[in-house]
Each structure stands twice: as structure tokens, then as C-alpha cells.
Design a protein around this motif. Structure first.
Motif, PDB file in Angstrom:
ATOM      1  N   ARG A   1      39.247  19.420  22.459  1.00 54.99           N
ATOM      2  CA  ARG A   1      40.159  20.355  23.111  1.00 54.99           C
ATOM      3  C   ARG A   1      39.868  20.468  24.611  1.00 54.99           C
ATOM      4  O   ARG A   1      40.779  20.434  25.434  1.00 54.99           O
ATOM      5  N   TRP A   2      38.592  20.594  24.982  1.00 56.95           N
ATOM      6  CA  TRP A   2      38.271  20.912  26.370  1.00 56.95           C
ATOM      7  C   TRP A   2      38.375  19.694  27.274  1.00 56.95           C
ATOM      8  O   TRP A   2      38.845  19.810  28.409  1.00 56.95           O
TER       9      TRP A   2
ATOM     10  N   ASP B   1      32.511  17.120  23.628  1.00 58.77           N
ATOM     11  CA  ASP B   1      33.732  17.663  24.220  1.00 58.77           C
ATOM     12  C   ASP B   1      33.392  18.633  25.348  1.00 58.77           C
ATOM     13  O   ASP B   1      33.944  18.545  26.459  1.00 58.77           O
TER      14      ASP B   1
ATOM     15  N   GLN C   1      40.372  17.217  26.722  1.00 58.32           N
ATOM     16  CA  GLN C   1      41.810  16.983  26.800  1.00 58.32           C
ATOM     17  C   GLN C   1      42.444  17.922  27.830  1.00 58.32           C
ATOM     18  O   GLN C   1      43.287  17.515  28.641  1.00 58.32           O
ATOM     19  N   ASP C   2      42.005  19.177  27.815  1.00 58.81           N
ATOM     20  CA  ASP C   2      42.513  20.159  28.758  1.00 58.81           C
ATOM     21  C   ASP C   2      42.153  19.770  30.199  1.00 58.81           C
ATOM     22  O   ASP C   2      42.957  19.932  31.120  1.00 58.81           O
TER      23      ASP C   2
END
Length: 492
Positions: A3-4, A334, A6-7
Motif C-alpha cells: 500500500r505505502w 513496503d 504504491q502510494d
């Protein structure tokens, strides 16, 4: 990608169209790096055993050792369909170079390619090793070795494996690439060549002492004997080596044990094994490994090469290093990739500030640079506002506590360990359920767990307030914020 990371990639790409082309290209590169394979930089002083440990980690005797040209170059180990070596020059061009006998990186590039090592940026080593699945390993020149040019390693890797001598000092640690920049989160520190310290107990004591002295920077320190690990994991021990070891078990035990007191004595002693075979055993196992292997065969004459390798691996400490890499690096990949992306954006911002200053001093227009400065500053501020930093702060707090560098009461140390695995940056249902079970509230509802989080947050705030030393206060503040965030998540 998680998630991070990707963000991070999404935010950098969204900001790129609003800045000048060179800066946009740099932001695209940051995004691509956030999406790429995480890199583990292996760093340490000269002759600390770094390259031997790299060989053990990748499962091949491929990294050059000793004092050749290639030990003074950065080497990147990646997984690929075939084993190959490319020399990457400073201008970005690549020149293939055959691996030496046994699949090793050759000791020199000047004679084989006619290339001055000063013109080499790094070596790119592609291996079919499963150990490199999802991870790039970067072997660096030993700290203190001469090196004119190379990548900016602290910004080029998400995590660091720091190999230390027992005499390491804090200022030496700060000079090691990646260590001070990463902090304890994403760093695995080891006492390299632990067999030179003394017995296994002596090595454990030395590693504990290092942890107490340096743990605020690195976290706990694990002793490791890289040579034994390398021999055990790379298949270097062969049947003829087992036969030579078996012959030693048939000799007078007192004579063998006396000969193993010194390498030269072992090479010259009257033993039923030829000198070349003995020298090979010393190269593969050193005296401690020979003693261990002979002990295995004395106790179990039927033991094979695999049994000896298993004993060597157990004595090497590599299993503990790998477990720390799994929990400290792979499971946090991540978070570490996102944090590394922020560092790279901060580097772009610093470079843009320097460029604007230079333009101002030279009387050139600065409007475009000022615009890019503002947009890079907004991007960095948004990235740094994310809650992932709290989770990294908890990881660092746990590392400091485990190393003994920060002493906590037993109850609080246990509470910290519980919280460190709760995923406070983005707690999901399974993590919250595990947290509830670990604090004795397995059958409780969200309200009871929220009440527990509020009480723990208050306890840690109190601990951080009343005369607590700064190091412990920093840890307590991170844990207080972690429990407070969980309370906020549970209460909406």
C-alpha cells in the motif's frame, strides 16, 4: 508492491507534470524505484567478512574476497535466468565479463577488459539463486577502502546489513553507508567473523556488548561466522572433504586437537591426510569448523556431507541473521520502500534548493526553480504526513529495547513487543484480532480493546513525563502515539 510504496509511486507521478522536465524525470525515477525490487546494502569495515556473508546469503561462492580490484567495487546481485556478470561503467554502458573458475567474480577487470577500475560504477551479477527472489543484495567496498566513484548507497537501498568487528565504535558506525540514514528500522547488525573473538559464548557476549553500545543506532547485534555459513549454504563441502575429515577422526585425538591449535601447525603435523586436503579444509572451515566437523564424525561415524553442513550452519548463526532479515526487512519491505522514496524526494528538494541558490547568485531567473521548490516541498510534506512513520518509529523503539541500548521495565518491554506487530499504520481485522488475543482480550469487543488501548496510552505518557531519560522518553512517546492511534481507529 504494498500500500505505502504504491502510494509513494502514485504521488510522485501525480506531481511530475507540474515541474520542469529534469525534475519530472527524477520523480518518475523515484516512482519506478518504489515499485522495484527492494535492495539490501551489505556494509562494514575492510576485512569484516562482508563478502563471505554475501556468498552465504545468495547461496553461491561468487563474491570476490581478499584485496583484489573487484573487492573495491560496488557489486549488485540480482536474480535472473542465467548466471552472468556485467561491468557497468560510469557512463552507463555495460560490458559483459565471464565469471572466473567456480563461478566467482574475477579479482580484476583491468586485465580482462582493459578497463580502469576508477571508470567502473558497479558490477551487476545476475544469478539463478532462489535466495534473490524479490531482493537485490548490494555488496559495498569495505569502509576505509579507496574508492573514487560509486552510487549514493544510503539512498540506493531500502535496508542495510551492517557487519561489525567487536571493536566497532559509534563514529565508525555513522560512517558506514546506510546505517545512520536508516536507523534501527530496516537495519540488521551482525558481529562478523565471530570465531575470531573466542568461543561461542565469548562471541555472544561481545555481540551483546556491541548492542548495548550501538543499539540506539543499529538495534541488536547477532554473532555470525560467515565462513561456516558460506561453506554450509553453497555446497562447497564435497565427498572428498568428508573423507579427509573422517581420516582425521581415525588419528590420535590428542594429536589432531593439538595440531588444530594453530593453522601452520595443522598444515605441518604428522596426520593421515595430505597437505593439499588439509589446506582445503582450512580454506573451507578454518580451525573451528574442522574441530566441529571432526566432532560430528567422532560422535556419528555414519554422518554424511549434509549432516556436517547442517552442523556448520547451526554453528554459524546464519539462521538467526536470516530470521532477522525476514522479520525486519522482508515483512517491512513496503514501509521501508515508502520511507526510502521520501528520502529520495528530500534529496531532490535539496538539489533544487542548491540550484535555485546558484541561479540567484549568478543573476539568472529563479521563477521556475522556485515553482518546483514549492511543489516538491508540498509533495514531501504530504508523504511525511502519512502514519507509516509511526510504525517505523515503533519498529525502531523495539529494536533499541531488544538491543539493551534502551532499558525498559519488563512489563513495558512486553507491551512494546505486542504493539510493534499490530500494524498501527493501517490495522486490519486480522491484526486487531491478534492484538486482542495477545493482550488477553480474545473474546472482547472493539469497545474493550479500545479501553485497553486508552489505558496503555495513558501509562506510556506518564512514563515519558516523569523524569525519564531522553532515550527512553523517545521510545515511550512512540509507544504512546501507537496506542493512541489504535484507540482512534477503534473508536472511529
Amino acid at each position: 508492491m504494498g500500500r505505502w510504496s504504491q502510494d509513494t509511486a502514485r504521488a510522485c507521478r501525480a506531481a511530475a507534470p507540474a515541474v520542469a522536465l529534469p525534475t519530472a524525470d527524477a520523480l518518475d525515477a523515484v516512482a519506478a524505484r518504489a515499485e522495484g525490487t527492494p535492495a539490501l546494502v551489505v556494509t562494514g569495515p575492510v576485512s569484516s567478512g562482508k563478502s563471505t556473508l554475501v556468498n552465504a546469503l545468495v547461496g553461491r561462492r561468487v563474491a570476490p574476497t581478499g584485496a583484489g580490484e573487484c573487492t573495491r567495487l560496488v557489486a549488485r546481485y540480482v536474480r535472473g535466468p542465467v548466471d552472468r556478470l556485467d561491468v557497468v561503467l560510469a557512463d552507463g554502458t555495460r560490458r559483459p565479463l565471464p565469471l572466473a573458475d567456480g563461478g566467482r567474480v574475477p579479482a580484476a577487470v583491468r586485465d580482462r577488459l582493459g578497463v580502469d577500475p576508477a571508470d567502473v560504477d558497479h558490477l551487476l551479477v545476475t544469478l539463478t539463486s532462489d535466495a534473490l527472489d524479490g531482493l537485490t543484495v548490494v555488496d559495498t567496498p569495505g569502509a576505509g577502502s579507496a574508492r573514487r566513484r560509486g552510487p549514493a548507497l544510503p539512498d540506493d537501498a531500502e535496508a542495510a546489513l551492517v557487519v561489525l568487528p567487536s571493536s566497532a565504535r559509534a563514529d565508525e558506525v555513522d560512517r558506514l553507508a546506510g546505517a545512520a540514514r536508516h536507523g534501527p528500522a530496516g537495519v540488521v547488525a551482525v558481529l562478523g567473523r565471530a570465531d575470531t573473538v573466542g568461543s561461542a559464548d565469548d562471541a555472544a557476549t561481545a555481540a551483546t556488548t556491541l548492542g548495548h553500545r550501538l543499539g540506539a543506532r543499529l538495534g541488536p547485534v547477532t554473532p555470525v561466522v560467515g565462513l561456516l555459513a558460506e561453506t554450509a549454504t553453497t555446497g562447497a563441502l564435497r565427498a572428498e572433504d568428508r573423507h579427509a575429515l573422517a581420516a582425521l577422526t581415525g588419528a590420535d585425538p590428542a594429536a589432531v586437537d593439538a595440531a588444530l591449535a594453530d593453522p601452520e601447525l595443522f598444515a605441518r603435523a604428522d596426520l593421515p591426510v595430505g597437505v593439499p586436503a588439509r589446506m582445503r579444509l582450512l580454506e573451507l572451515l578454518d580451525r573451528r569448523g574442522i574441530t566441529l566437523a571432526v566432532g560430528v564424525l567422532r560422535e556419528r561415524p555414519e554422518a554424511g556431507v549434509g549432516d556436517i553442513a547442517a552442523a556448520l550452519l547451526g554453528a554459524s548463526g546464519l539462521d538467526r541473521v536470516v530470521e532477522r532479515l525476514r522479520t525486519g526487512v522482508r515483512e517491512r519491505a513496503d514501509l521501508l520502500a515508502a520511507a526510502a522514496g521520501e528520502r529520495r524526494v528530500a534529496g531532490l528538494l535539496d538539489a533544487e534548493r542548491a540550484a535555485v541558490r546558484a541561479d540567484r547568485d549568478a543573476g539568472r531567473p529563479t521563477a521556475a526553480g522556485a515553482r518546483d521548490l514549492a511543489r516538491l516541498g508540498d509533495l514531501l510534506e504530504d508523504l511525511r504526513a502519512r502514519p507509516l512513520h509511526l510504525e517505523l518509529a515503533l519498529a525502531e523503539a523495539g529494536a533499541r529495547a531488544r538491543s539493551g541500548a534502551v532499558e525498559l521495565p519488563e512489563e513495558l518491554a512486553a507491551d512494546l513487543e505486542v504493539l510493534a506487530g499490530a500494524g498501527v499504520a493501517a490495522p486490519d481485522r486480522s491484526r486487531l484480532a491478534d492484538l486482542a488475543r495477545r493482550v488477553g482480550l480474545a473474546d472482547a469487543g472493539a469497545g474493550e480493546l479500545a479501553g485497553h488501548a486508552a489505558r496503555r496510552a495513558a501509562a506510556w505518557r506518564s512514563y515519558a513525563t516523569w523524569g525519564t531519560p531522553p532515550a527512553r522518553s523517545d521510545v515511550a512517546d512512540a509507544v504512546h502515539r501507537g496506542w493512541a492511534r489504535l484507540w482512534g481507529e477503534l473508536t472511529g
